[in-house]
Structure formats: structure tokens, C-alpha cells
Write a protein that holds these residues in place. Structure first.
Motif, short mmCIF file in Angstrom:
data_model
loop_
_atom_site.label_atom_id
_atom_site.label_comp_id
_atom_site.label_asym_id
_atom_site.label_seq_id
_atom_site.Cartn_x
_atom_site.Cartn_y
_atom_site.Cartn_z
N GLN A 6 0.84 -1.20 0.00
CA GLN A 6 0.00 0.00 0.00
C GLN A 6 0.88 1.25 0.00
OE1 GLN A 6 -2.55 -0.34 3.46
NE2 GLN A 6 -4.15 -1.31 2.25
N ASP A 7 0.27 2.38 -0.32
CA ASP A 7 0.96 3.66 -0.26
C ASP A 7 0.74 4.28 1.12
OD1 ASP A 7 1.51 3.22 -2.90
OD2 ASP A 7 0.12 4.72 -3.66
N ALA A 8 1.76 4.95 1.63
CA ALA A 8 1.67 5.67 2.90
C ALA A 8 1.80 7.16 2.60
CB ALA A 8 2.75 5.23 3.86
N ILE A 9 1.00 7.96 3.27
CA ILE A 9 1.11 9.41 3.13
C ILE A 9 1.35 10.01 4.51
CG2 ILE A 9 -0.01 11.56 2.43
CD1 ILE A 9 -1.61 9.92 0.41
N LEU A 10 2.51 10.64 4.67
CA LEU A 10 2.83 11.35 5.90
C LEU A 10 2.60 12.82 5.62
CD1 LEU A 10 6.22 9.58 6.70
CD2 LEU A 10 3.92 8.88 7.35
N ASN A 36 9.20 7.82 -3.78
CA ASN A 36 8.85 8.85 -2.79
C ASN A 36 8.46 10.14 -3.50
OD1 ASN A 36 9.79 7.37 -0.31
ND2 ASN A 36 11.71 7.46 -1.45
N ARG A 37 7.32 10.66 -3.14
CA ARG A 37 6.88 11.92 -3.73
C ARG A 37 6.71 12.94 -2.62
NH1 ARG A 37 1.25 13.77 -5.73
NH2 ARG A 37 1.82 15.74 -6.66
N ILE A 38 7.42 14.06 -2.74
CA ILE A 38 7.33 15.16 -1.78
C ILE A 38 6.54 16.27 -2.46
CG2 ILE A 38 8.62 16.88 -0.49
CD1 ILE A 38 10.91 14.78 -0.38
N TYR A 39 5.48 16.73 -1.81
CA TYR A 39 4.65 17.77 -2.40
C TYR A 39 3.93 18.56 -1.32
CZ TYR A 39 0.81 14.41 -1.78
OH TYR A 39 -0.10 13.52 -1.26
N SER A 40 3.33 19.68 -1.72
CA SER A 40 2.57 20.51 -0.78
C SER A 40 1.30 21.00 -1.43
CB SER A 40 3.41 21.69 -0.30
OG SER A 40 3.72 22.55 -1.37
N ASN A 44 -0.19 22.57 3.75
CA ASN A 44 -0.01 21.15 4.05
C ASN A 44 1.16 20.59 3.24
OD1 ASN A 44 -2.40 20.67 5.80
ND2 ASN A 44 -3.43 21.45 3.99
N TYR A 45 2.02 19.84 3.92
CA TYR A 45 3.23 19.29 3.32
C TYR A 45 3.18 17.78 3.47
CZ TYR A 45 4.64 24.11 3.42
OH TYR A 45 4.68 25.46 3.21
N TYR A 46 3.52 17.06 2.39
CA TYR A 46 3.33 15.61 2.36
C TYR A 46 4.56 14.88 1.85
CZ TYR A 46 -1.56 17.02 2.51
OH TYR A 46 -2.76 17.59 2.86
N LEU A 47 4.67 13.65 2.34
CA LEU A 47 5.59 12.66 1.78
C LEU A 47 4.75 11.43 1.48
CD1 LEU A 47 8.31 11.31 1.12
CD2 LEU A 47 8.50 10.74 3.55
N ARG A 48 4.70 11.05 0.21
CA ARG A 48 3.97 9.85 -0.20
C ARG A 48 5.00 8.77 -0.53
NH1 ARG A 48 -1.30 9.16 -3.21
NH2 ARG A 48 -1.28 6.97 -3.75
N ILE A 49 4.86 7.64 0.13
CA ILE A 49 5.74 6.50 -0.08
C ILE A 49 4.93 5.46 -0.84
CG2 ILE A 49 7.22 4.79 1.02
CD1 ILE A 49 6.99 6.80 3.53
N ASN A 50 5.31 5.20 -2.07
CA ASN A 50 4.55 4.30 -2.94
C ASN A 50 4.94 2.84 -2.70
OD1 ASN A 50 3.22 6.42 -4.36
ND2 ASN A 50 5.14 6.80 -5.42
N ASN A 51 3.93 1.96 -2.76
CA ASN A 51 4.14 0.52 -2.73
C ASN A 51 5.09 0.12 -1.59
OD1 ASN A 51 3.84 -2.12 -3.61
ND2 ASN A 51 5.49 -1.96 -5.12
N CYS A 52 4.68 0.37 -0.36
CA CYS A 52 5.54 0.18 0.81
C CYS A 52 6.06 -1.24 0.95
CB CYS A 52 4.78 0.56 2.08
SG CYS A 52 4.53 2.33 2.25
#
Length: 76
Positions: A6-10, A36-40, A44-52
Motif C-alpha cells: 500500500q501507499d503511505a502518506i505522511l 517517494n513523492r514530496i509535495y505541498s 499542508n506538506y506531504y511525503l507519499r511512499i509508494n508501494n511500501c
């Protein structure tokens, strides 16, 4: 806690948009890449980790802005 594959979003919300921020995993700076996708979005600021993957992605993640930071653990 996220399941394998699954993907995780911090995420974190600040009181200002467009800030220079950094994300770290186990003390190593993370850059945007295919995993890893870093975006805002506004404040709001996010780190999305794909296919954990439990071996690669479990660990301590830190969000840093200037001289302030906050951390948490991700378990896959």
C-alpha cells in the motif's frame, strides 16, 4: 501502520504556505523519486511512499523546517 504494497502518506500542516522543508528517513534526507513523492498543497506538506516494502520503508521519518522538526515511525 500500513500494509505491504500500500501507499503511505505522511503529512503536516504549517501556518505558512511555500516553506522550504525537508523529509528524512532514519536520518537520511529523502528526495522525490519514483518511490517517494514530496509535495505541498497550501499549508499542508506531504511525503507519499509508494508501494511500501517492510524492509525498505519501515523506520523513523522526520519533517524539518528551519531549526524545528517532528518525527514519527512508520511500520509496514
Amino acid at each position: 501502520l500500513v500494509k505491504e504494497g500500500q501507499d503511505a502518506i505522511l503529512g503536516i500542516e504549517l501556518n505558512k504556505p511555500n516553506e522550504e522543508v525537508e523529509w528524512f528517513k532514519d536520518g537520511i534526507r529523502i528526495r522525490s523519486d519514483p518511490n517517494n513523492r514530496i509535495y505541498s498543497n497550501n499549508n499542508n506538506y506531504y511525503l507519499r511512499i509508494n508501494n511500501c516494502d517492510p524492509k525498505l520503508d519501515s523506520g523513523a521519518y522526520t519533517f524539518r523546517i528551519k531549526d524545528k522538526e517532528t518525527s514519527g515511525n512508520l511500520i509496514v
